[in-house]
Scaffold this motif. Structure first.
Motif, short mmCIF file in Angstrom:
data_model
loop_
_atom_site.label_atom_id
_atom_site.label_comp_id
_atom_site.label_asym_id
_atom_site.label_seq_id
_atom_site.Cartn_x
_atom_site.Cartn_y
_atom_site.Cartn_z
N ARG A 293 0.83 -1.21 0.00
CA ARG A 293 0.00 0.00 0.00
C ARG A 293 0.86 1.26 0.00
O ARG A 293 0.55 2.24 -0.69
CB ARG A 293 -0.95 -0.01 1.19
CG ARG A 293 -2.11 -0.97 1.01
CD ARG A 293 -3.20 -0.78 2.05
NE ARG A 293 -2.78 -1.18 3.39
CZ ARG A 293 -2.86 -2.40 3.89
NH1 ARG A 293 -3.36 -3.38 3.14
NH2 ARG A 293 -2.48 -2.67 5.12
N LYS A 294 1.96 1.25 0.75
CA LYS A 294 2.86 2.40 0.77
C LYS A 294 3.46 2.65 -0.61
O LYS A 294 3.50 3.78 -1.09
CB LYS A 294 3.98 2.19 1.80
CG LYS A 294 4.95 3.34 1.84
CD LYS A 294 6.07 3.11 2.84
CE LYS A 294 7.06 4.27 2.75
NZ LYS A 294 8.26 4.03 3.52
N LEU B 61 2.23 1.72 -3.52
CA LEU B 61 1.16 2.20 -4.41
C LEU B 61 0.86 3.67 -4.17
O LEU B 61 0.66 4.44 -5.12
CB LEU B 61 -0.10 1.36 -4.24
CG LEU B 61 0.00 -0.08 -4.74
CD1 LEU B 61 -1.27 -0.85 -4.38
CD2 LEU B 61 0.27 -0.13 -6.22
N THR B 62 0.87 4.10 -2.91
CA THR B 62 0.66 5.51 -2.59
C THR B 62 1.77 6.37 -3.17
O THR B 62 1.52 7.44 -3.75
CB THR B 62 0.58 5.71 -1.06
OG1 THR B 62 -0.55 4.97 -0.57
CG2 THR B 62 0.43 7.17 -0.70
N GLN B 63 3.01 5.90 -3.07
CA GLN B 63 4.14 6.66 -3.62
C GLN B 63 4.04 6.75 -5.14
O GLN B 63 4.31 7.81 -5.73
CB GLN B 63 5.46 6.01 -3.20
CG GLN B 63 5.74 6.16 -1.72
CD GLN B 63 6.93 5.34 -1.27
OE1 GLN B 63 7.11 4.21 -1.68
NE2 GLN B 63 7.75 5.94 -0.41
N LYS C 230 1.30 6.62 -6.89
CA LYS C 230 0.17 7.51 -7.17
C LYS C 230 0.59 8.97 -6.98
O LYS C 230 0.30 9.83 -7.83
CB LYS C 230 -1.01 7.17 -6.26
CG LYS C 230 -2.24 8.02 -6.50
CD LYS C 230 -3.38 7.56 -5.60
CE LYS C 230 -4.65 8.33 -5.90
NZ LYS C 230 -4.69 9.64 -5.29
N ASN C 231 1.28 9.26 -5.89
CA ASN C 231 1.73 10.63 -5.63
C ASN C 231 2.70 11.13 -6.69
O ASN C 231 2.77 12.33 -6.95
CB ASN C 231 2.37 10.73 -4.24
CG ASN C 231 1.36 10.57 -3.12
OD1 ASN C 231 0.16 10.72 -3.33
ND2 ASN C 231 1.84 10.25 -1.94
N ASN D 175 -3.16 5.58 -11.23
CA ASN D 175 -4.42 5.97 -10.60
C ASN D 175 -4.93 4.75 -9.85
O ASN D 175 -4.85 3.63 -10.36
CB ASN D 175 -5.47 6.39 -11.63
CG ASN D 175 -5.14 7.74 -12.24
OD1 ASN D 175 -4.69 8.65 -11.55
ND2 ASN D 175 -5.36 7.85 -13.54
N VAL D 176 -5.44 4.97 -8.66
CA VAL D 176 -5.95 3.87 -7.84
C VAL D 176 -7.42 4.13 -7.54
O VAL D 176 -7.77 5.19 -7.04
CB VAL D 176 -5.16 3.76 -6.51
CG1 VAL D 176 -5.70 2.62 -5.66
CG2 VAL D 176 -3.67 3.59 -6.77
N ARG E 53 -10.71 3.16 -5.39
CA ARG E 53 -11.01 2.56 -4.08
C ARG E 53 -11.76 1.25 -4.24
O ARG E 53 -12.43 1.01 -5.24
CB ARG E 53 -11.82 3.53 -3.24
CG ARG E 53 -11.01 4.70 -2.74
CD ARG E 53 -11.76 5.33 -1.56
NE ARG E 53 -10.93 6.23 -0.82
CZ ARG E 53 -10.10 5.88 0.15
NH1 ARG E 53 -9.97 4.62 0.49
NH2 ARG E 53 -9.39 6.78 0.79
N ILE F 97 -6.11 -0.65 -10.36
CA ILE F 97 -5.04 0.32 -10.58
C ILE F 97 -4.82 0.42 -12.08
O ILE F 97 -4.86 -0.58 -12.79
CB ILE F 97 -3.74 -0.15 -9.90
CG1 ILE F 97 -3.97 -0.30 -8.40
CG2 ILE F 97 -2.59 0.78 -10.19
CD1 ILE F 97 -2.91 -1.08 -7.70
#
Length: 92
Positions: free
Chosen positions: A10-11, A13-15, A17-18, A23-24, A26, A31
C-alpha cells in the motif's frame, strides 16, 4: 506471491500515485497506469519510491515459487537491470 507485508505494498502504491504514475480506484476498482507503459522508466519508479534499507530499490523473494510465472522469471529479468540503476545512482 511476493512475500511482502500488504502495508508495504500500500505504501508503494501511494508513492507511485503521488508521483503521478498510477491511478488507484477505491475498493476493488483496481489500478491503472497514467501513461503508456513504454513511457515509464525504471528511473521514474526509483524516483517515486524511497529505496528500502541498504539502498536497494526492490528486494525479491530469494526462493520464489517455481510454479509462478512471475516468480520463476523475476530474478533473471530484473536483477541486473536494477543493479545497473542502483550503480548509476551511486555514481552521481
Amino acid at each position: 506471491m511476493i512475500n511482502t507485508n500488504p502495508v508495504i505494498i500500500r505504501k508503494i502504491l501511494t508513492q507511485l500515485k503521488n508521483a503521478g504514475l498510477i491511478n488507484v480506484a477505491r475498493g476493488t476498482g483496481g489500478i491503472e497506469l497514467t501513461r503508456d507503459l513504454s513511457e515509464i522508466t525504471f528511473f521514474d519508479v526509483y524516483e517515486a519510491i524511497d529505496p528500502v534499507e541498504g539502498g536497494d530499490l526492490f528486494r525479491f523473494h530469494e526462493a520464489p515459487n517455481p510454479e509462478c510465472p512471475v516468480g520463476r522469471n523475476i530474478h533473471a529479468l530484473l536483477d541486473d537491470k536494477l543493479k545497473a540503476i542502483q550503480n548509476a545512482m551511486e555514481a552521481e
